[in-house]
Design a protein around this motif. Structure first.
Motif, PDB file in Angstrom:
ATOM      1  N   UNK A  59      14.495  -3.246  84.039  1.00  0.00           N
ATOM      2  CA  UNK A  59      13.231  -2.979  83.797  1.00  0.00           C
ATOM      3  C   UNK A  59      12.909  -2.975  82.390  1.00  0.00           C
ATOM      4  N   UNK A  60      11.542  -2.553  81.885  1.00  0.00           N
ATOM      5  CA  UNK A  60      11.058  -2.558  80.431  1.00  0.00           C
ATOM      6  C   UNK A  60       9.980  -1.653  80.381  1.00  0.00           C
ATOM      7  N   UNK A  61       9.909  -1.009  78.963  1.00  0.00           N
ATOM      8  CA  UNK A  61       8.923  -0.235  78.683  1.00  0.00           C
ATOM      9  C   UNK A  61       8.081  -0.550  77.502  1.00  0.00           C
ATOM     10  N   UNK A  62       6.808  -0.321  77.208  1.00  0.00           N
ATOM     11  CA  UNK A  62       6.095  -0.659  76.081  1.00  0.00           C
ATOM     12  C   UNK A  62       5.973   0.689  75.437  1.00  0.00           C
ATOM     13  N   UNK A  63       6.067   0.685  74.050  1.00  0.00           N
ATOM     14  CA  UNK A  63       6.038   1.734  73.199  1.00  0.00           C
ATOM     15  C   UNK A  63       4.645   2.045  72.805  1.00  0.00           C
ATOM     16  N   UNK A  64       3.745   3.045  73.060  1.00  0.00           N
ATOM     17  CA  UNK A  64       2.414   3.280  72.840  1.00  0.00           C
ATOM     18  C   UNK A  64       2.317   4.356  71.696  1.00  0.00           C
ATOM     19  N   UNK A  65       3.147   4.942  71.295  1.00  0.00           N
ATOM     20  CA  UNK A  65       2.892   5.720  70.289  1.00  0.00           C
ATOM     21  C   UNK A  65       4.451   6.315  69.953  1.00  0.00           C
ATOM     22  N   UNK A  66       4.418   6.837  68.661  1.00  0.00           N
ATOM     23  CA  UNK A  66       5.715   7.111  67.951  1.00  0.00           C
ATOM     24  C   UNK A  66       5.596   8.732  67.556  1.00  0.00           C
ATOM     25  N   UNK A  67       6.363   9.445  67.995  1.00  0.00           N
ATOM     26  CA  UNK A  67       6.238  11.188  67.481  1.00  0.00           C
ATOM     27  C   UNK A  67       7.611  11.587  67.416  1.00  0.00           C
ATOM     28  N   UNK A  68       7.558  12.722  66.528  1.00  0.00           N
ATOM     29  CA  UNK A  68       8.694  13.231  66.119  1.00  0.00           C
ATOM     30  C   UNK A  68       9.001  14.806  66.760  1.00  0.00           C
ATOM     31  N   UNK A  69      10.068  14.923  67.033  1.00  0.00           N
ATOM     32  CA  UNK A  69      10.425  16.269  67.773  1.00  0.00           C
ATOM     33  C   UNK A  69      11.548  16.961  67.025  1.00  0.00           C
ATOM     34  N   UNK A  70      11.244  17.855  66.174  1.00  0.00           N
ATOM     35  CA  UNK A  70      12.286  18.383  65.466  1.00  0.00           C
ATOM     36  C   UNK A  70      13.693  18.652  65.944  1.00  0.00           C
ATOM     37  N   UNK A  71      14.604  18.136  65.295  1.00  0.00           N
ATOM     38  CA  UNK A  71      15.988  18.151  65.750  1.00  0.00           C
ATOM     39  C   UNK A  71      16.636  16.899  66.560  1.00  0.00           C
ATOM     40  N   UNK A  79      15.635   4.881  65.513  1.00  0.00           N
ATOM     41  CA  UNK A  79      14.369   5.616  65.435  1.00  0.00           C
ATOM     42  C   UNK A  79      13.310   4.902  64.744  1.00  0.00           C
ATOM     43  N   UNK A  80      13.347   3.535  64.373  1.00  0.00           N
ATOM     44  CA  UNK A  80      12.407   2.762  63.808  1.00  0.00           C
ATOM     45  C   UNK A  80      11.263   2.201  64.605  1.00  0.00           C
ATOM     46  N   UNK A  81      10.932   2.700  65.670  1.00  0.00           N
ATOM     47  CA  UNK A  81       9.942   2.397  66.665  1.00  0.00           C
ATOM     48  C   UNK A  81       8.625   2.130  65.914  1.00  0.00           C
ATOM     49  N   UNK A  82       8.016   1.089  66.487  1.00  0.00           N
ATOM     50  CA  UNK A  82       6.390   0.716  66.258  1.00  0.00           C
ATOM     51  C   UNK A  82       5.775   0.546  67.306  1.00  0.00           C
ATOM     52  N   UNK A  83       4.503   0.951  67.401  1.00  0.00           N
ATOM     53  CA  UNK A  83       3.651   0.558  68.691  1.00  0.00           C
ATOM     54  C   UNK A  83       3.647  -0.997  68.899  1.00  0.00           C
ATOM     55  N   UNK A  84       3.942  -1.240  70.186  1.00  0.00           N
ATOM     56  CA  UNK A  84       4.022  -2.542  70.815  1.00  0.00           C
ATOM     57  C   UNK A  84       5.232  -2.997  70.980  1.00  0.00           C
ATOM     58  N   UNK A  85       6.328  -2.310  70.401  1.00  0.00           N
ATOM     59  CA  UNK A  85       7.675  -2.532  70.857  1.00  0.00           C
ATOM     60  C   UNK A  85       8.108  -2.652  72.155  1.00  0.00           C
ATOM     61  N   UNK A  86       8.933  -3.480  72.672  1.00  0.00           N
ATOM     62  CA  UNK A  86       9.351  -3.307  74.086  1.00  0.00           C
ATOM     63  C   UNK A  86      10.879  -2.862  74.117  1.00  0.00           C
ATOM     64  N   UNK A  87      11.043  -1.977  75.134  1.00  0.00           N
ATOM     65  CA  UNK A  87      12.427  -1.464  75.282  1.00  0.00           C
ATOM     66  C   UNK A  87      12.978  -1.956  76.595  1.00  0.00           C
TER      67      UNK A  87
END
Length: 216
Positions: free
Chosen positions: A130-142, A203-211
């Motif tokens: 399967x695959x997932x598309x990145x829609x946003x990138x956020x940071x969670x402390x730690x 961690x260098x995700x961008x919107x539109x990347x596919x995992x």
């Protein structure tokens, strides 16, 4: 597909070569296609992939061409506006040497470039699930950057092997470190689910990347 591995002078990058045999209807076409293939190059910080042309001649594919190709595992015979005689076809079958037929130069180059990309960054071990598309990138402390994603097909499993695609470029191979659905840690998500995906050492995700996810 990888046939030869070496090291550049200075030991900076590993050289991986894909070997091909080029046959065409006329010598000029064979030489032009061979040169176009030699000019191809893909690289990242550690590896460079290039094409090594073993033969570039006019005429049908022959037993001799198959014999040369069979010496180096992974070699492909490219037949441009030409064919292969019966003896060559039989030897190719027995020796497991692929023959690819083209009438458009771009199609031949595109196919070789696809193999080069695979050699540069091989498909992760396991079966594609399967695959997932990145829609946003956020940071969670730690925990670093998390890819807010939506599963677009199949399933994504925690701990699975993945590769991150940006367009047709493979950015990274990794593993799913954390997988969250509505703030709860989960073992898997499926088509249509929204989730947060954290990967090992990336961690260098961008919107539109596919995992893309692979399970052994």
């Amino acid at each position: 597909m990888q046939s030869v591995a070496g090291i550049f002078a200075g030991g900076q990058k590993e050289l991986r070569e894909i070997c091909v045999v080029v046959k065409a209807d006329v010598q000029g076409s064979a030489e032009a296609l061979a040169q176009s293939l030699r000019d191809l190059k893909l690289e990242n910080e550690e590896v460079e992939v290039k094409i090594k042309v073993l033969i570039s001649e006019n005429g049908d594919v022959t037993k001799s061409d198959i014999a040369v190709a069979s010496v180096t595992p992974g070699t492909t015979v490219i037949a441009f506006n030409t064919g292969a005689n019966a003896a060559a076809l039989e030897d190719a079958r027995v020796l497991d040497v692929p023959i690819e037929y083209y009438s458009v130069v771009y199609d031949a180059i595109e196919s070789v470039e696809s193999r080069m990309q695979e050699v540069l960054s091989p498909t992760p071990e396991g079966e594609y699930v399967g695959s997932a598309i990145v829609q946003e990138v956020f940071n969670i402390g730690g925990t670093g950057n998390i890819a807010g994603s939506k599963c677009q097909d199949g399933i994504i499993k925690k701990g699975s092997n993945v590769r991150v695609m940006r367009g047709d470029k493979i950015l990274q191979e990794s593993k799913v470190r954390t997988l969250r659905n509505f703030k709860a840690e989960v073992d898997s998500i499926q088509t249509g689910d929204e989730c947060g995906i954290g990967l090992l050492d990336f961690e260098e995700f961008e919107v539109g990347d596919v995992i893309e996810s692979f399970v052994v």
